[in-house]
Scaffold this motif. Structure first.
Motif, short mmCIF file in Angstrom:
data_model
loop_
_atom_site.label_atom_id
_atom_site.label_comp_id
_atom_site.label_asym_id
_atom_site.label_seq_id
_atom_site.Cartn_x
_atom_site.Cartn_y
_atom_site.Cartn_z
N GLU A 426 -24.44 37.30 47.03
CA GLU A 426 -23.70 36.89 48.22
C GLU A 426 -23.52 35.37 48.25
O GLU A 426 -24.47 34.63 48.05
CB GLU A 426 -24.42 37.35 49.47
CG GLU A 426 -23.66 37.07 50.76
CD GLU A 426 -24.34 37.64 51.98
OE1 GLU A 426 -23.78 37.52 53.09
OE2 GLU A 426 -25.44 38.22 51.85
N GLY A 427 -22.28 34.94 48.46
CA GLY A 427 -21.98 33.52 48.55
C GLY A 427 -21.65 32.85 47.24
O GLY A 427 -21.23 31.69 47.21
N CYS A 428 -21.82 33.56 46.12
CA CYS A 428 -21.52 32.97 44.81
C CYS A 428 -20.01 33.00 44.57
O CYS A 428 -19.37 34.05 44.67
CB CYS A 428 -22.23 33.75 43.71
SG CYS A 428 -21.99 33.08 42.04
N GLY A 429 -19.42 31.85 44.27
CA GLY A 429 -17.99 31.77 44.01
C GLY A 429 -17.64 32.24 42.60
O GLY A 429 -18.49 32.25 41.71
N TYR A 430 -16.39 32.63 42.42
CA TYR A 430 -15.94 33.07 41.09
C TYR A 430 -14.44 32.83 40.98
O TYR A 430 -13.68 33.23 41.87
CB TYR A 430 -16.23 34.56 40.87
CG TYR A 430 -15.91 35.02 39.47
CD1 TYR A 430 -16.89 35.03 38.49
CD2 TYR A 430 -14.63 35.43 39.11
CE1 TYR A 430 -16.61 35.44 37.19
CE2 TYR A 430 -14.33 35.84 37.83
CZ TYR A 430 -15.33 35.85 36.87
OH TYR A 430 -15.04 36.24 35.58
N GLU A 431 -14.01 32.18 39.91
CA GLU A 431 -12.58 31.93 39.70
C GLU A 431 -12.23 32.04 38.22
O GLU A 431 -13.01 31.62 37.35
CB GLU A 431 -12.20 30.53 40.19
CG GLU A 431 -12.37 30.30 41.69
CD GLU A 431 -11.44 31.11 42.56
OE1 GLU A 431 -10.45 31.68 42.02
OE2 GLU A 431 -11.70 31.19 43.78
#
Length: 587
Positions: A426-431
């Motif tokens: 939860e809260g971990c960004g990914y792009e």
């Protein structure tokens, strides 16, 4: 009204009769203040003689920081990465040589529905229409080449070469970028930014963008038809797609998932938009290279709702998805299509998903089926910690690094597939950039993303071939005192292209990557590099990067075998190769 305007102009006239205004009532300051007002705190730039005066005004704005990049392409990629986190990005380059250099990055931002304000310093106003030939052009007196190139990759173009309508043009361009969630192009003549003008006396009034509204009758009809379609299904599923971002419907999607009980999956290009800690999340749906057991549940369902999908040759694994149109509900940002019909337009995805959540019966059948067949992922074969490092071992340890205070940037290549398998807390960004797939994107995007979220530590996974395209802006990361961790995966070539179609052109010259970064560092700033060849060395490097060097930019070069790839890339590459190799249809 005329007298009011006249009196305003009179108040701006000095004794010599030349129009004058307060010294800060300039076009340049208006642009700076407007960028700050919409949420831009950092602007990515490359100076050139046509934009220098404009840059003077941008750096004079207290709320705006100039991030000077090594080249225009990376400045564009950085604005792309910045917009993914902050919601809007901005970049400034010079005329034509800068504009045509950055245009590849702007095209990528267009493909991903990112509002990027691309500002170009243009020719002096006196040179328009004079038949003069200027430098930084292709030697013609027609200055419209750059504009014409940008028309296909931006949603609005403004050429500002008169102060009288500059305010209107700039505000229209910026507001259009926000409304359309696409890049815009603004060319500003080099002699205008520092000239005071009455239209810039006031502080910019904050934009009040008229929200789009759903057609109420159409919304009700679409919801009723979709609810009837899904409620009669035995084992329906829902899948999130990349258009959830532009539709601002991520929360509405979760609301629907909570209400209906269906298992939820995500298309590969939407990873990071759907919470993977959700109790009924079953993984990435990517056809033959899906998360284990995900494709089986999705493709065996008797109904599936896709929210914001993009079905291209890459996301469909060479057009090999085992989906049937008559089973599908496809929800796009402004449209809903049920099976082969009916279709409903002028309906916002966010409104539709929220209303649908109220009408669906709870049905956990498909998720119960998933639980019956699910077997936990296997653990990579254990090897001697001193033996050559394998990619699957590396990503096993990257998984352990993830938390709500990290974000992952995945470069085009095998990192697409390995990073898809990471389970995001939860809260971990990914792009990542799947639609456009421009190699080298991740270096600039890491710079921009990290600049926009200084409280997160960005973990970038970049292949050696991609890194060679855009390596220079490691320098800018150091100047900005960023603390990202970059894993440079050195396998000697363009591995993703090897698996699609091999040839000698996929082999690249090997660099001493840590030596290159050390040379760029040159003793200035906080940067730490390490070359690793085994699991033991990798663990030591990760411990140092997350401990002693946690406030440093950390660059870890990982040497792996040239044929060490994910099984998903092997499968995907063969299917994409088959799609690319289809013979022409008979005439």
């Amino acid at each position: 009204m005329d007298s009011t305007i006249g009196s305003q102009l009179e108040s701006c006239k000095p004794a010599n009769g030349i129009l004058g205004c307060p010294s800060d009532a300039t076009l340049g300051r208006h642009v700076a203040r407007r960028l700050v007002e919409i949420g831009v705190k950092d602007v990515f730039t490359v100076p050139g003689d046509f934009n220098l005066t404009l840059l003077d005004h941008l750096i004079a704005e207290p709320g705006l920081k100039n991030i000077g990049c090594c080249n225009e392409l990376n400045a564009g990629y950085a604005a792309d990465g910045y917009a993914r986190s902050r919601g809007v990005g901005a970049c400034v380059v010079t005329f034509t040589v800068g504009g045509l250099s950055i245009i590849n990055a702007i095209a990528g931002a267009y493909s991903e529905n990112l509002p990027v304000i691309c500002i170009v310093g243009g020719p002096n106003t006196n040179d328009y229409g004079t038949n003069r030939i200027l430098h930084h052009t292709i030697g013609l007196s027609d200055f419209s080449q750059e504009l014409r190139c940008f028309q296909t990759v931006t949603c609005y173009q403004a050429v500002v070469n008169h102060l009288e309508d500059a305010h209107e043009q700039i505000d229209t361009a910026i507001s259009t970028a926000l409304k359309e969630s696409r890049p815009v192009y603004i060319s500003i003549s080099c002699n205008l930014p520092g000239i005071p003008h009455p239209t810039f006396i006031r502080e910019p009034v904050p934009f009040s963008l008229t929200p789009r509204l759903s057609n109420k009758m159409g919304l009700e009809a679409a919801v009723d038809a979709t609810a009837a379609f899904l409620n009669k299904a035995v084992k329906p599923v829902i899948i999130g797609g990349p258009k959830l971002r532009v539709a601002k419907a991520c929360e509405a999607f979760v609301e629907l998932a909570n209400a209906c009980g269906f298992p939820i999956a995500v298309m590969p290009s939407a990873k990071g938009l759907v919470p993977e800690h959700h109790s009924r999340f079953i993984g990435t749906y990517w056809g033959a290279v899906s998360t284990t057991f995900c494709a089986e549940i999705v493709e065996s369902a008797d109904a599936y709702l896709f929210a914001g999908p993009i079905f291209n040759d890459y996301s469909s694994v060479g057009y090999s998805l085992l989906l049937k149109r008559e089973k599908a509900v496809v929800v796009q940002p402004n449209r809903v299509v049920i099976a082969n019909g009916p279709a409903f337009g002028c309906i916002l995805m966010k409104d539709f998903l929220q209303e649908l959540a109220k009408k669906l019966n709870h049905n956990a059948t498909a998720y119960e089926n998933y639980q019956r067949i699910f077997v936990p992922d296997g653990v990579p074969h254990k090897s001697d910690p001193k033996s050559p490092l394998r990619v699957n071992i590396m990503f096993q340890h990257i998984q352990k690094m993830l938390s709500g205070s990290t974000a992952v940037i995945a470069e085009t290549g095998d990192s697409w597939f390995n990073c898809q398998k990471l389970r995001l807390p939860e809260g971990c960004g990914y792009e990542f950039q799947m639609q456009y797939g421009s190699i080298g994107w991740s270096v600039g995007a890491t710079l921009g993303y990290a600049q926009s979220v200084p409280d997160k530590r960005v973990i970038a996974c970049i292949g050696d071939g991609s890194f060679q395209v855009t390596a220079q802006d490691i320098s800018t990361m150091m100047r900005c005192e960023q603390k990202s961790i970059i894993f440079l995966i050195n396998n000697g070539g363009y591995t993703i292209e090897v698996e699609i179609h091999d040839g000698p052109y996929n082999v690249i010259k090997n660099w001493n990557y840590t030596g290159l970064v050390d040379a760029i560092h040159n003793g200035e700033g906080n940067c730490w590099t390490k070359k690793v060849k085994s699991e033991e060395e990798l663990l030591e490097a990760i411990e140092i990067a997350t401990g002693e060097k946690k406030d440093f930019l950390c660059f870890i070069e990982v040497l792996v075998h040239k044929d060490d790839t994910s099984k998903e890339l092997l499968e995907w590459g063969s299917r994409v190769c088959a799609a690319n190799s289809r013979p022409p249809n008979p005439q």
